[in-house]
Design a protein around this motif. Sequence first.
Motif, mmCIF file in Angstrom:
data_model
loop_
_atom_site.group_PDB
_atom_site.id
_atom_site.type_symbol
_atom_site.label_atom_id
_atom_site.label_comp_id
_atom_site.label_asym_id
_atom_site.label_seq_id
_atom_site.Cartn_x
_atom_site.Cartn_y
_atom_site.Cartn_z
ATOM 1 N N PHE A 181 -8.934 -20.937 -12.476
ATOM 2 C CA PHE A 181 -9.983 -19.940 -12.276
ATOM 3 C C PHE A 181 -10.148 -19.761 -10.780
ATOM 4 O O PHE A 181 -10.691 -20.615 -10.090
ATOM 5 C CB PHE A 181 -11.292 -20.408 -12.906
ATOM 6 C CG PHE A 181 -12.335 -19.323 -13.013
ATOM 7 C CD1 PHE A 181 -12.438 -18.555 -14.154
ATOM 8 C CD2 PHE A 181 -13.224 -19.093 -11.971
ATOM 9 C CE1 PHE A 181 -13.394 -17.562 -14.262
ATOM 10 C CE2 PHE A 181 -14.184 -18.104 -12.074
ATOM 11 C CZ PHE A 181 -14.277 -17.341 -13.222
ATOM 12 N N GLU A 182 -9.618 -18.660 -10.265
ATOM 13 C CA GLU A 182 -9.693 -18.395 -8.834
ATOM 14 C C GLU A 182 -10.174 -16.971 -8.617
ATOM 15 O O GLU A 182 -9.608 -16.023 -9.148
ATOM 16 C CB GLU A 182 -8.324 -18.570 -8.178
ATOM 17 C CG GLU A 182 -8.328 -18.272 -6.701
ATOM 18 C CD GLU A 182 -6.946 -18.378 -6.069
ATOM 19 O OE1 GLU A 182 -6.887 -18.371 -4.831
ATOM 20 O OE2 GLU A 182 -5.939 -18.448 -6.807
ATOM 21 N N VAL A 183 -11.242 -16.840 -7.834
ATOM 22 C CA VAL A 183 -11.785 -15.538 -7.481
ATOM 23 C C VAL A 183 -11.525 -15.328 -5.998
ATOM 24 O O VAL A 183 -11.800 -16.204 -5.179
ATOM 25 C CB VAL A 183 -13.298 -15.457 -7.768
ATOM 26 C CG1 VAL A 183 -13.836 -14.073 -7.417
ATOM 27 C CG2 VAL A 183 -13.595 -15.807 -9.218
ATOM 28 N N ALA A 184 -11.000 -14.156 -5.643
ATOM 29 C CA ALA A 184 -10.715 -13.859 -4.243
ATOM 30 C C ALA A 184 -11.249 -12.470 -3.900
ATOM 31 O O ALA A 184 -11.321 -11.584 -4.751
ATOM 32 C CB ALA A 184 -9.222 -13.919 -3.969
ATOM 33 N N VAL A 185 -11.601 -12.335 -2.625
ATOM 34 C CA VAL A 185 -12.100 -11.077 -2.073
ATOM 35 C C VAL A 185 -11.048 -10.564 -1.102
ATOM 36 O O VAL A 185 -10.405 -11.353 -0.389
ATOM 37 C CB VAL A 185 -13.440 -11.318 -1.354
ATOM 38 C CG1 VAL A 185 -13.914 -10.079 -0.624
ATOM 39 C CG2 VAL A 185 -14.492 -11.790 -2.356
ATOM 40 N N ARG A 186 -10.868 -9.250 -1.058
ATOM 41 C CA ARG A 186 -9.853 -8.661 -0.174
ATOM 42 C C ARG A 186 -10.032 -9.158 1.256
ATOM 43 O O ARG A 186 -11.146 -9.392 1.716
ATOM 44 C CB ARG A 186 -9.892 -7.147 -0.240
ATOM 45 C CG ARG A 186 -11.086 -6.526 0.465
ATOM 46 C CD ARG A 186 -11.172 -5.028 0.347
ATOM 47 N NE ARG A 186 -9.950 -4.391 0.751
ATOM 48 C CZ ARG A 186 -9.620 -3.152 0.474
ATOM 49 N NH1 ARG A 186 -10.454 -2.391 -0.206
ATOM 50 N NH2 ARG A 186 -8.489 -2.634 0.873
ATOM 51 N N THR A 187 -8.908 -9.336 1.921
ATOM 52 C CA THR A 187 -8.875 -9.799 3.303
ATOM 53 C C THR A 187 -8.665 -8.595 4.218
ATOM 54 O O THR A 187 -7.655 -7.886 4.075
ATOM 55 C CB THR A 187 -7.721 -10.809 3.506
ATOM 56 O OG1 THR A 187 -7.930 -11.913 2.618
ATOM 57 C CG2 THR A 187 -7.664 -11.308 4.940
ATOM 58 N N PRO A 188 -9.599 -8.354 5.146
ATOM 59 C CA PRO A 188 -9.420 -7.230 6.068
ATOM 60 C C PRO A 188 -8.070 -7.329 6.788
ATOM 61 O O PRO A 188 -7.641 -8.403 7.193
ATOM 62 C CB PRO A 188 -10.582 -7.390 7.057
ATOM 63 C CG PRO A 188 -11.622 -8.157 6.299
ATOM 64 C CD PRO A 188 -10.843 -9.093 5.403
ATOM 65 N N GLY A 189 -7.411 -6.198 6.902
ATOM 66 C CA GLY A 189 -6.119 -6.145 7.572
ATOM 67 C C GLY A 189 -4.930 -6.356 6.666
ATOM 68 O O GLY A 189 -3.792 -6.122 7.073
#
Length: 94
Positions: A36-44
Motif C-alpha cells: 500500500f503506497e500512496v504518492a504525490v506527483r513530484t514537481p519537475g
Amino acid sequence: MIKHIVMWKLKDPAKAQLFKQKLDSCQGLVPGMRQFEVAVRTPGLEANCDVVLCSAFDDPAALQAYLEHPQHVEVSAVLGTLRESRSVLDYQTP
C-alpha cells in the motif's frame, strides 16, 4: 496476487498532501493487503495525475474486503469531493 492501481487528478492540486493523508489511513485495513503506497506527483517530473495508489492483495477476496471496509468507504466519499477524475487498473500477477 491482485495489483490495484488508482490514479487521481484533483480539482485543486494543492490539496494533494491532504488527499494522501486521508488515503494513507486505509493502509493495513484488511488481512491479505500486501502493499500500500500512496504518492504525490513530484514537481519537475512528468505526470498527468496528482496522486497515485499502488497496492497489492493476496486475492480478489482481499481486494473486495478492502473496497467494502467501512473506513475505505468513508475515505472514498471524502476523496470523491476532491477529485476531478479517477482511473483504476486491477490486474492479476503470478
